[in-house]
Design a protein around this motif. Structure first.
Motif, PDB file in Angstrom:
ATOM      1  N   PHE A  25      22.058  41.585  58.961  1.00 53.51           N
ATOM      2  CA  PHE A  25      23.441  41.489  58.361  1.00 53.51           C
ATOM      3  C   PHE A  25      23.231  40.346  57.118  1.00 53.51           C
ATOM      4  CE2 PHE A  25      24.801  43.857  62.106  1.00 53.51           C
ATOM      5  CZ  PHE A  25      25.511  44.932  61.266  1.00 53.51           C
ATOM      6  N   LEU A  26      22.740  39.290  57.512  1.00 53.44           N
ATOM      7  CA  LEU A  26      22.815  38.012  56.763  1.00 53.44           C
ATOM      8  C   LEU A  26      21.755  38.212  55.782  1.00 53.44           C
ATOM      9  CD1 LEU A  26      23.299  35.218  59.416  1.00 53.44           C
ATOM     10  CD2 LEU A  26      25.106  36.176  57.875  1.00 53.44           C
ATOM     11  N   GLY A  27      20.522  38.779  56.334  1.00 60.68           N
ATOM     12  CA  GLY A  27      19.214  39.026  55.562  1.00 60.68           C
ATOM     13  C   GLY A  27      19.834  39.880  54.224  1.00 60.68           C
ATOM     14  N   ASN A  28      20.327  41.176  54.678  1.00 59.73           N
ATOM     15  CA  ASN A  28      20.753  42.157  53.615  1.00 59.73           C
ATOM     16  C   ASN A  28      21.461  41.466  52.659  1.00 59.73           C
ATOM     17  OD1 ASN A  28      18.986  44.217  54.682  1.00 59.73           O
ATOM     18  ND2 ASN A  28      20.874  44.754  56.086  1.00 59.73           N
ATOM     19  N   ALA A  29      22.614  40.630  53.097  1.00 58.86           N
ATOM     20  CA  ALA A  29      23.735  39.867  52.261  1.00 58.86           C
ATOM     21  C   ALA A  29      22.773  39.044  51.253  1.00 58.86           C
ATOM     22  CB  ALA A  29      24.573  39.235  53.025  1.00 58.86           C
ATOM     23  N   ASN A  30      21.861  38.246  51.823  1.00 62.34           N
ATOM     24  CA  ASN A  30      21.181  37.385  50.897  1.00 62.34           C
ATOM     25  C   ASN A  30      20.362  38.130  49.607  1.00 62.34           C
ATOM     26  OD1 ASN A  30      19.821  34.483  50.235  1.00 62.34           O
ATOM     27  ND2 ASN A  30      17.956  35.513  50.923  1.00 62.34           N
ATOM     28  N   ASN A  31      19.786  39.140  50.175  1.00 58.41           N
ATOM     29  CA  ASN A  31      18.937  40.010  49.376  1.00 58.41           C
ATOM     30  C   ASN A  31      19.870  40.637  48.160  1.00 58.41           C
ATOM     31  OD1 ASN A  31      16.499  39.525  50.560  1.00 58.41           O
ATOM     32  ND2 ASN A  31      16.709  41.290  51.958  1.00 58.41           N
ATOM     33  N   TYR A  32      21.128  41.123  48.668  1.00 56.83           N
ATOM     34  CA  TYR A  32      22.160  41.680  47.737  1.00 56.83           C
ATOM     35  C   TYR A  32      22.376  40.532  46.772  1.00 56.83           C
ATOM     36  CZ  TYR A  32      26.258  44.073  45.837  1.00 56.83           C
ATOM     37  OH  TYR A  32      27.259  44.881  45.192  1.00 56.83           O
ATOM     38  N   LEU A  33      22.908  39.583  46.989  1.00 57.73           N
ATOM     39  CA  LEU A  33      23.266  38.556  46.099  1.00 57.73           C
ATOM     40  C   LEU A  33      22.096  37.908  45.351  1.00 57.73           C
ATOM     41  CD1 LEU A  33      25.838  36.252  48.751  1.00 57.73           C
ATOM     42  CD2 LEU A  33      26.305  38.033  46.995  1.00 57.73           C
ATOM     43  N   SER A  34      21.281  37.947  45.757  1.00 58.41           N
ATOM     44  CA  SER A  34      20.035  37.351  44.924  1.00 58.41           C
ATOM     45  C   SER A  34      19.384  38.325  43.890  1.00 58.41           C
ATOM     46  CB  SER A  34      18.804  36.583  45.811  1.00 58.41           C
ATOM     47  OG  SER A  34      18.362  37.694  46.541  1.00 58.41           O
ATOM     48  N   GLN A  35      19.392  39.574  44.332  1.00 55.15           N
ATOM     49  CA  GLN A  35      18.542  40.655  43.478  1.00 55.15           C
ATOM     50  C   GLN A  35      19.643  41.704  42.763  1.00 55.15           C
ATOM     51  OE1 GLN A  35      15.640  42.492  45.916  1.00 55.15           O
ATOM     52  NE2 GLN A  35      14.731  40.663  46.756  1.00 55.15           N
ATOM     53  N   GLY A  36      20.644  42.050  43.544  1.00 53.49           N
ATOM     54  CA  GLY A  36      21.483  43.075  42.952  1.00 53.49           C
ATOM     55  C   GLY A  36      20.990  44.200  42.205  1.00 53.49           C
ATOM     56  N   LYS A  37      20.051  44.938  42.880  1.00 54.50           N
ATOM     57  CA  LYS A  37      19.398  46.094  42.078  1.00 54.50           C
ATOM     58  C   LYS A  37      20.483  47.250  41.543  1.00 54.50           C
ATOM     59  CE  LYS A  37      14.925  45.716  44.620  1.00 54.50           C
ATOM     60  NZ  LYS A  37      14.090  46.207  45.402  1.00 54.50           N
ATOM     61  N   ILE A  38      21.381  47.333  42.394  1.00 49.47           N
ATOM     62  CA  ILE A  38      22.440  48.529  41.885  1.00 49.47           C
ATOM     63  C   ILE A  38      23.755  47.835  42.045  1.00 49.47           C
ATOM     64  CG2 ILE A  38      23.512  50.851  42.611  1.00 49.47           C
ATOM     65  CD1 ILE A  38      20.800  51.677  43.731  1.00 49.47           C
ATOM     66  N   LEU A  39      24.330  47.547  41.004  1.00 47.55           N
ATOM     67  CA  LEU A  39      25.599  46.600  40.859  1.00 47.55           C
ATOM     68  C   LEU A  39      26.854  47.526  39.846  1.00 47.55           C
ATOM     69  CD1 LEU A  39      24.416  43.210  40.144  1.00 47.55           C
ATOM     70  CD2 LEU A  39      25.143  44.449  42.293  1.00 47.55           C
ATOM     71  N   GLU A  40      27.859  48.084  40.495  1.00 48.07           N
ATOM     72  CA  GLU A  40      28.899  48.555  39.608  1.00 48.07           C
ATOM     73  C   GLU A  40      29.461  47.611  38.730  1.00 48.07           C
ATOM     74  OE1 GLU A  40      28.780  49.187  42.923  1.00 48.07           O
ATOM     75  OE2 GLU A  40      28.979  51.341  43.239  1.00 48.07           O
ATOM     76  N   LEU A  41      29.311  46.270  38.878  1.00 49.79           N
ATOM     77  CA  LEU A  41      29.655  45.407  37.860  1.00 49.79           C
ATOM     78  C   LEU A  41      28.741  45.442  36.670  1.00 49.79           C
ATOM     79  CD1 LEU A  41      32.248  43.511  37.607  1.00 49.79           C
ATOM     80  CD2 LEU A  41      30.827  41.499  38.590  1.00 49.79           C
ATOM     81  N   ARG A  42      27.498  45.852  37.050  1.00 53.77           N
ATOM     82  CA  ARG A  42      26.487  45.868  35.894  1.00 53.77           C
ATOM     83  C   ARG A  42      26.967  46.944  34.996  1.00 53.77           C
ATOM     84  NH1 ARG A  42      21.942  45.870  38.441  1.00 53.77           N
ATOM     85  NH2 ARG A  42      21.558  43.621  38.204  1.00 53.77           N
ATOM     86  N   ASN A  43      27.281  48.210  35.438  1.00 53.82           N
ATOM     87  CA  ASN A  43      28.023  49.173  34.854  1.00 53.82           C
ATOM     88  C   ASN A  43      28.879  48.722  34.043  1.00 53.82           C
ATOM     89  OD1 ASN A  43      26.098  50.807  36.224  1.00 53.82           O
ATOM     90  ND2 ASN A  43      27.465  51.532  37.646  1.00 53.82           N
ATOM     91  N   ALA A  44      29.894  48.136  34.485  1.00 56.91           N
ATOM     92  CA  ALA A  44      31.123  47.604  33.929  1.00 56.91           C
ATOM     93  C   ALA A  44      30.881  46.571  32.565  1.00 56.91           C
ATOM     94  CB  ALA A  44      32.107  46.701  34.820  1.00 56.91           C
ATOM     95  N   ALA A  45      29.959  45.828  32.972  1.00 55.26           N
ATOM     96  CA  ALA A  45      29.663  44.821  31.861  1.00 55.26           C
ATOM     97  C   ALA A  45      28.781  45.577  30.572  1.00 55.26           C
ATOM     98  CB  ALA A  45      28.432  43.772  32.384  1.00 55.26           C
ATOM     99  N   LEU A  46      28.027  46.377  30.839  1.00 60.72           N
ATOM    100  CA  LEU A  46      27.510  47.153  29.636  1.00 60.72           C
ATOM    101  C   LEU A  46      28.421  48.087  29.081  1.00 60.72           C
ATOM    102  CD1 LEU A  46      24.239  48.076  31.397  1.00 60.72           C
ATOM    103  CD2 LEU A  46      24.580  46.477  29.501  1.00 60.72           C
ATOM    104  N   MET A  47      29.295  48.700  29.845  1.00 62.74           N
ATOM    105  CA  MET A  47      30.534  49.597  29.192  1.00 62.74           C
ATOM    106  C   MET A  47      31.276  48.815  28.164  1.00 62.74           C
ATOM    107  SD  MET A  47      31.301  52.223  32.356  1.00 62.74           S
ATOM    108  CE  MET A  47      32.401  53.360  31.217  1.00 62.74           C
TER     109      MET A  47
END
Length: 429
Positions: free
Chosen positions: A250-272
């Motif tokens: 759980f903590l490892g996955n969270a750290n990977n998500y926060l540091s890499q963020g390969k798939i992000l809905e917010l990235r979609n939002a930023a580009l739109m």
């Protein structure tokens, strides 16, 4: 500057959450819940987008999406502070026969569960998908299932909590099974939220029970951890290897998500948002019509080409991002409410969050004032969609949910209506 805006946006979420915790009854109100869900769903993506914006996202795009996020958070709180006119609150609700309503609630529940089993027993290539999207006949079945279940479930739940008979307790257990199955065994966040908010609000409306603040805080932390690990959990559901649940880091996955963020809905939002700002191509609300056509016009009956002709298609969408940036929106991801509202009305799109706040406050106060089952169900349903659908997808899905609610409530109103002489029966509930 972007780091400062990220800090301000997350701080706004936390401040509004603290405002909700200051008085426990606010825990079941729109500003608290929409900002809790924003913190859980959007908060980690803010950090991930700052740490790993990707080759397509400029600092200017990040600035715009964070600024829009701040406006949306503020609008959700300020809209809720607007005073609702007394004449709106004191307007008498629809006069319905309570016994008939309870009976039809059971029928709604049974129909919803029946359609759920129809979905489960579809051929494997047409079955429900945990990751990705579905189309064809299954979309019609899901629409009918949710329409009946999302109204029947809370009504049956409140009836069972009010009168603790053996039959009602059995009925309550029967009602809980499908949302519980969807939440735990399909990994559906919408079903989990429906299950939790229906139980909690039913206890509040019927028994006036409020959760301890410590439980609310623990639930937020748990939801945050689970959201950061939702992909691993869903992958486990697909493989059906239940033993892997103990090996999820759980903590490892969270750290990977926060540091890499390969798939992000917010990235979609930023580009739109960035492309909308650069091209000036605003939808001006046409997206809401397009979504209504997409959700309610059956392409398998009239043909997909004819269905497309009913849509206006004026808003920035995923295919525009591919043409402009070479960015392919990941399958199953969304523009978020932040991104979608900007594509329609620029920064003024944040006022849609204020609109949701006003509507939820009106329905909440009417549910407390009149105490009728239907007013309570309307609040539960609208609150669920104004929080989850709006944050994750946008107001286009929220408006579709309202339209669905109207469609499935109308038969209840027609079948359970009664004369004004028996209006006093409403107050007994």
């Amino acid at each position: 500057m972007n780091l400062l805006l990220a800090f301000i946006l997350i701080s706004l979420y936390l401040l509004i959450i603290l405002w909700g915790l200051a008085k426990k009854e606010r825990i079941y109100q729109y500003p608290f819940l929409v900002n809790v869900f924003s913190l859980v769903f959007i908060g980690p993506q803010i950090v991930a987008l700052i740490n790993s914006p990707g080759i397509y996202v400029t600092d200017e795009a990040i600035f715009r999406v964070l600024l829009m996020g701040c406006f949306c958070a503020l609008a959700s709180w300020f809209g809720y502070q607007i005073t609702i006119p007394q004449k709106w609150l004191l307007k008498k609700p629809l006069n319905l026969n309570i016994n008939k309503l309870n009976n039809w609630a059971v029928i709604y529940l049974i129909i919803g569960i029946a359609f759920n089993f129809l979905i489960l027993f579809l051929p494997e290539d047409e079955g429900i998908k945990i990751n990705g999207q579905s189309s064809g006949m299954i979309t019609i079945l899901i629409f009918i299932m949710r329409g009946f279940l999302y109204i029947g479930f809370p009504l049956v739940l409140m009836k069972s909590l009010k009168k603790k008979t053996i039959s009602n307790l059995i009925l309550m257990a029967f009602a809980l099974c499908i949302p519980f199955y969807h939440a735990i065994f399909l990994g559906k966040r919408s079903s989990a939220f429906l299950l939790i908010i229906s139980i909690c609000l039913s206890l509040y409306f019927v028994r006036r029970l409020l959760p301890l603040r410590s439980i609310a805080i623990a639930a937020i932390i748990f939801a945050l951890i689970m959201n950061l690990n939702i992909r691993e959990y869903r992958n486990m559901l697909i493989t059906k290897d239940w033993q892997n649940i103990n090996s999820i880091e759980f903590l490892g996955n969270a750290n990977n998500y926060l540091s890499q963020g390969k798939i992000l809905e917010l990235r979609n939002a930023a580009l739109m948002i960035d492309l909308t700002a650069k091209t000036g191509r605003l939808g001006w609300g046409t997206l809401y019509w397009d979504q209504l056509v997409f959700r309610f016009v059956p392409g398998q009956l009239i043909g997909r080409e004819l269905k497309k002709k009913f849509q206006i298609k004026k808003s920035i969408e995923g295919n525009h991002l591919l043409n402009a940036y070479g960015y392919r929106k990941p399958l199953g991801t969304t523009p978020t409410g932040i991104g979608e509202s900007f594509t329609q009305f620029d920064y003024f799109g944040a006022l849609l969050y204020a609109f949701s706040g006003i509507l939820c406050k009106l329905l909440y106060l009417r549910a407390l004032t009149w105490k009728t089952p239907l007013s309570r169900v309307l609040y539960i349903s609208v609150l669920q969609n104004s929080v989850l659908d709006t944050v994750v997808v946008g107001h286009s899905w929220f408006f579709c949910a309202i339209f669905t609610l109207i469609i499935f409530c109308l038969p209840l109103i027609i079948l359970c209506g009664q004369s004004k002489s028996s209006y006093s029966n409403l107050l007994k509930v």
